[in-house]
Design an enzyme around this catalytic site. Structure first.
Site, PDB file in Angstrom:
ATOM      1  N   ASP A 101      -0.230  -5.880   0.424  1.00 13.66           N
ATOM      2  CA  ASP A 101      -1.581  -6.012  -0.260  1.00 13.66           C
ATOM      3  C   ASP A 101      -1.622  -7.401  -1.033  1.00 13.66           C
ATOM      4  OD1 ASP A 101      -3.279  -3.875   0.476  1.00 13.66           O
ATOM      5  OD2 ASP A 101      -2.122  -2.778  -0.921  1.00 13.66           O
ATOM      6  N   CYS A 157       0.799  -1.219  -0.008  1.00 15.60           N
ATOM      7  CA  CYS A 157       0.077   0.106   0.137  1.00 15.60           C
ATOM      8  C   CYS A 157       0.875   1.161   0.116  1.00 15.60           C
ATOM      9  CB  CYS A 157      -0.860   0.096   1.036  1.00 15.60           C
ATOM     10  SG  CYS A 157      -2.014   1.493   1.327  1.00 15.60           S
TER      11      CYS A 157
END
Length: 139
Positions: A59, A52
């Site tokens: 992620d 992120c």
């Protein structure tokens, strides 16, 4: 008083072969064996990771690629290494999906291509980004 010994030269550490392969990754294609025939290729990449850009947290996503080849077909190992190059890249879900699609389109010039990036829920939020290029033909 003893004289200090000279500092040892820093060791050169060679990254593991997998990290080297990922760092050198390039999308490779081969000639479409059935130019002129509309057919679809479905590829699922269940271990996509990036970070992120706001929090730095990892992620995770499943990438689902569906495409109708044009003059070239994507080579799978090269695709795997290319996708793995995102592992430590700080990038939003939306930009990751769009950039990957742009790179794939540039590499193989498909008649039609769709990429779905289905990100694992984080903080009670589940995101799916779907991007496409071209016009899908019946097959």
């Amino acid at each position: 008083m003893a004289t200090p010994s000279p500092a040892a030269p820093p060791e050169t550490v060679t990254p593991p072969y997998g990290e080297r392969a990922i760092a050198e990754a390039q999308l490779i294609c081969f000639p479409n064996p059935r130019v002129g025939r509309a057919y679809e290729v479905a590829i699922e990449l269940p271990e996509f990771t990036c970070t992120c850009p706001f929090s730095g947290y990892p992620d995770f996503a499943v990438l689902r690629l569906l495409y109708q080849p044009g003059p070239r077909v994507l080579e799978l190992k090269a695709l795997k290494l290319y996708v793995n190059s995102y592992r430590n890249r700080a990038i939003s879900h939306e930009e990751a999906a769009n950039r990957i699609l742009d790179d794939l389109v540039a590499a193989c010039d498909p008649a039609w291509m769709q990429l779905e990036a289905d990100f694992n829920p984080r903080g009670n939020v589940h995101t799916v980004v779907r991007v496409s290029h071209g016009v899908r033909q019946p097959c």
